[in-house]
Design an enzyme around this catalytic site. Sequence first.
Site, short mmCIF file in Angstrom:
data_model
loop_
_atom_site.label_atom_id
_atom_site.label_comp_id
_atom_site.label_asym_id
_atom_site.label_seq_id
_atom_site.Cartn_x
_atom_site.Cartn_y
_atom_site.Cartn_z
N TYR A 259 -5.31 -14.24 18.90
CA TYR A 259 -4.27 -13.77 19.82
C TYR A 259 -4.65 -12.49 20.54
CZ TYR A 259 -0.68 -16.76 17.62
OH TYR A 259 0.07 -17.80 17.15
N LYS B 26 7.95 -2.27 -12.08
CA LYS B 26 8.84 -2.52 -10.94
C LYS B 26 8.06 -3.17 -9.79
CE LYS B 26 7.93 2.11 -9.21
NZ LYS B 26 8.35 3.52 -9.27
#
Length: 378
Positions: A271, A37
């Site tokens: 940043y 999955k």
Amino acid sequence: MNKNINWIEIDRPALISNVRAFRKLLEPQAKFMPVIKSNAYGHGLPEVASILARSKLVDWLGLNSLDEAVALRKQGIRKPLLLLGYVPLVRLGEAARDDIRLTVYNKETVLALAKIKVQKKIRLHIKLETGTNRQGIDLPEAINLAALIKKYPHLFLEGYSTHFANIEDTTDRSYPDSQKDRYLKMIARLEKLGHSAPVNHVACTAAALIFPDTHKNLARIGIGLYGLWPSRETMLAVRDRDPGFRLEPVLSWKTRVAQVKTVPSGSFVSYGCTYRTTRKTRLAVLPVGYYDGYDRKLSNTAHVLIKGKRAPIRGRVCMNLCLADITDIPGVRLEDEVILLGRQGKEQISAEQLAQWIGTINYEVVTRINPLLPRIIV
Ligand SMILES: *Cc1c(COP(=O)(O)O)cnc(C)c1O
């Protein structure tokens, strides 16, 4: 030639070695169902499935969503597929058409399946609630659901299952023991009422590793298949008992240097100006960011590997970029290979190390790698 700048490598021999290790560990009567999955735990669903589908040691494949299972059928994979997750009522016909086994715990699902016209029987597994209190139903509801399934000749009650709440995170076995107990009592009662089913499954990786009595006749092996331990506690428990048992990590995450630059002492990096250099610093610009699954919490924390050495991430991880300090690694050039997760030379950045830096578990680190990144089998 590898033309990528940000990619995942899947180590086929490592994956096959893990398959062999689990087949050897599992009780002979237990079928082996790798759980693939969530894009095969981020490793790449079509790539991992193509390797497993060819293995005689693999019996079934376990998935979460209908879309994953349908994609495997489109890929030509014929092995038995079992969905562990929920299928919307309006899409149950697709599951029947592709001969996909379903986990059920709602009468609405069974009633919708009852209306579907099919050649082949639709095979169902009832999920029993034994204390995880997630998907699943308790005994009275399970008796009713089994009786309902029996009313329709094209529906077949093939299995029962449950899932443990607390094996990975503890060395205390009392809770899994209580769940095992409850499960056995529920199965005994269902059988007594004439609702027996040929398949029984309860084990995830940690259960399979620690408790051989959970193998039943099918084991659902997820994280261990990818060479990752469900937890430190599980690893230590297995090391004690069986020092020869080994798991090999399957996934590496790589990128290339997009720019090399030197900045003066006292310069801010990235940043937010969260990092300021304290010396003349050489930086490698890496074309990887949180969009790719390289978590923003790795800002000013993680290391990457370049030329077999550790280079610290400086400043904030951006959406598509981050920066590594290569001042102490001479000779780094444009497009040199960089390891975000994996080995280079004697050094390694493990999924567990990244998980610790981020404050999560190895499962989340690998499953959150952007599915759009290329997966290459090596
Ligand atoms: C994901 C999942 C597994 C596999 O668990 P691992 O810890 O990765 O082995 C097994 N059973 C169910 C129901 C699951 O959802």
